[in-house]
Scaffold this active site. Structure first.
Site, PDB file in Angstrom:
ATOM      1  N   HIS A 143      21.272   0.791   3.791  1.00 17.55           N
ATOM      2  CA  HIS A 143      22.351   0.665   4.780  1.00 17.55           C
ATOM      3  C   HIS A 143      22.837   2.047   5.225  1.00 17.55           C
ATOM      4  O   HIS A 143      22.958   2.326   6.426  1.00 17.55           O
ATOM      5  CB  HIS A 143      23.493  -0.141   4.140  1.00 17.55           C
ATOM      6  CG  HIS A 143      24.738  -0.261   4.948  1.00 17.55           C
ATOM      7  ND1 HIS A 143      25.165  -1.455   5.494  1.00 17.55           N
ATOM      8  CD2 HIS A 143      25.689   0.651   5.282  1.00 17.55           C
ATOM      9  CE1 HIS A 143      26.303  -1.263   6.137  1.00 17.55           C
ATOM     10  NE2 HIS A 143      26.646   0.005   6.018  1.00 17.55           N
ATOM     11  N   GLU A 144      23.093   2.921   4.255  1.00 15.04           N
ATOM     12  CA  GLU A 144      23.612   4.253   4.581  1.00 15.04           C
ATOM     13  C   GLU A 144      22.547   5.121   5.255  1.00 15.04           C
ATOM     14  O   GLU A 144      22.865   5.905   6.159  1.00 15.04           O
ATOM     15  CB  GLU A 144      24.143   4.934   3.321  1.00 15.04           C
ATOM     16  CG  GLU A 144      25.302   4.204   2.655  1.00 15.04           C
ATOM     17  CD  GLU A 144      26.471   3.924   3.590  1.00 15.04           C
ATOM     18  OE1 GLU A 144      26.732   4.739   4.496  1.00 15.04           O
ATOM     19  OE2 GLU A 144      27.119   2.876   3.418  1.00 15.04           O
ATOM     20  N   HIS A 147      22.538   4.226   8.803  1.00 14.47           N
ATOM     21  CA  HIS A 147      23.606   4.950   9.522  1.00 14.47           C
ATOM     22  C   HIS A 147      23.125   6.342   9.916  1.00 14.47           C
ATOM     23  O   HIS A 147      23.354   6.803  11.048  1.00 14.47           O
ATOM     24  CB  HIS A 147      24.840   5.082   8.629  1.00 14.47           C
ATOM     25  CG  HIS A 147      25.760   3.904   8.641  1.00 14.47           C
ATOM     26  ND1 HIS A 147      26.156   3.257   9.787  1.00 14.47           N
ATOM     27  CD2 HIS A 147      26.389   3.267   7.616  1.00 14.47           C
ATOM     28  CE1 HIS A 147      26.991   2.270   9.483  1.00 14.47           C
ATOM     29  NE2 HIS A 147      27.144   2.254   8.168  1.00 14.47           N
ATOM     30  N   GLU A 194      28.131  -1.461  11.676  1.00 21.31           N
ATOM     31  CA  GLU A 194      27.975  -1.929  10.296  1.00 21.31           C
ATOM     32  C   GLU A 194      26.969  -3.069  10.226  1.00 21.31           C
ATOM     33  O   GLU A 194      26.200  -3.174   9.266  1.00 21.31           O
ATOM     34  CB  GLU A 194      29.326  -2.377   9.734  1.00 21.31           C
ATOM     35  CG  GLU A 194      30.267  -1.240   9.408  1.00 21.31           C
ATOM     36  CD  GLU A 194      29.686  -0.298   8.369  1.00 21.31           C
ATOM     37  OE1 GLU A 194      29.155  -0.774   7.346  1.00 21.31           O
ATOM     38  OE2 GLU A 194      29.752   0.923   8.576  1.00 21.31           O
TER      39      GLU A 194
END
Length: 355
Positions: A143-144, A147, A194
């Site tokens: 997930h990060e 980003h 997100e």
């Protein structure tokens, strides 16, 4: 040379099970349409990078880097080695050439973030490390990294700065209103970002149940034996469809100050995306490449975003969204629909209803 015919970038890691890699993948492959259209438009702005780099002198980025370096644990082969392996693995799968620095920060609240203007920094809290198992944590690291690949870290840093600025100028009515309007718009975009990063986490972990469990734990803690993913997803359905127009308004007011969507909503959105043809094509190796990003049309991206919002409104079970859809479709008796939506009857006054 790796087994898929691509040159090694020096940070690959052999996972415990075979997972697909996505060489040259563009972040557009997993971005939510609203997130993607905003990013495409920003990337097309002439001088955009120069302006934001000029802002870096005003932003607390240097201070943040020094703070994490001095008061957190930097992930490496010597410290939190298993997290370092996950990080390198995630960068390898999404073909992110430079592995961002990652820190573990002492904080009982489960959280993770990716910030930074010049270079992204990933931070995870001890509360999150203690809460998640290996596969759940792999999805969070993915997930990060998602980003970082999308460039979200830049805008997250700007959002943090503007939020702090709004607090400092709260005594100036018009100045505060102007900044809060920007902050509100940024938060709406960031909530969509997100959802994009959740998709990136699924591409890295390639385990939908682990992604679901991780989101469920963020909502209900580590008592996994007391929770059920299917029941958790039913909560999302009840949240969307339940109540009347008053509840719809309250949902909007509740989410406005948040930078993240609610966890049940995130879980439902991720599951829905995992069942789409786009996801299946991506897993089969058909996805947009980074080399094509410069040719992306802003108009097409906004059109896709508008179509996505229109589709969401049309398929939504939320009372307000259903009303909007009916109005767009030319439904009559608008006044009666609104009164009933807010819990009132179709008849008012003392006149009894006719048979």
């Amino acid at each position: 040379m790796s087994d898929d015919g691509h040159e090694s970038n020096g940070h690959e890691n052999v996972p415990s099970r075979q997972r697909r890699r996505f060489p040259g993948i563009s972040s557009r492959a997993y971005e939510h349409p609203a997130d993607r259209s905003a990013l495409v438009a920003l990337r097309k702005l002439s001088g955009f990078d120069t302006v934001f780099k000029a802002l870096s002198g005003l932003l607390p980025e240097r201070s943040l880097r020094l703070l994490f370096l001095s008061d957190s644990v930097r992930v490496s082969d010597e410290q939190f080695a298993y997290l370092h392996d996950m990080l390198r693995d995630a960068c390898y799968i999404l073909d992110l050439e430079k592995v961002p620095p990652m820190y573990v920060s002492q904080d009982p609240k489960p959280n993770a973030m990716c910030i930074g203007l010049d270079e992204p920094i990933i931070v995870v809290t001890t509360g999150l490390v203690d809460l998640l198992d290996e596969e759940e944590m792999r999805a969070v690291v993915g997930h990060e990294v998602g980003h970082a690949l999308s460039g979200h870290a830049v805008y997250r840093t700007i959002l943090l700065f503007l939020t702090n600025l709004a607090l400092r100028v709260a005594w100036i009515p018009l100045g505060n209103l102007a900044i809060m309007a920007i902050v509100t718009a940024l938060r709406e975009w960031f909530r969509k970002s997100e959802l994009s990063a959740d998709r990136a986490g699924l591409l890295v972990g390639q385990d939908l149940q682990a992604s679901m469990r991780g989101l469920m734990k963020l909502a209900g803690g580590h008592h996994l034996h007391q929770m059920n993913v299917d029941a958790f997803l039913k909560q999302a359905e009840e949240y969307e469809a339940g109540g009347d127009l008053r509840d719809s308004v309250l949902k909007i007011l509740n989410v406005l100050p948040r930078s993240h969507p609610f966890t049940t909503v995130r879980a439902a959105e991720l599951k829905k995306w995992s069942e789409t043809r786009d996801y299946q094509r991506l897993m089969d190796g058909h996805y947009p490449r980074r080399s094509e990003d410069k040719d992306t049309s802003v108009t097409d991206s906004f059109r896709e975003s508008a179509a996505s919002y229109a589709g969401n409104v049309k398929s939504s079970k939320d009372p307000l969204m259903k009303l909007v859809s009916d109005i767009a479709g030319g439904a009559g008796d608008l006044g009666g629909r609104v009164r009933r939506g807010f819990g009132g009857g179709a008849n008012t006054g003392d006149t009894p209803p006719r048979d």
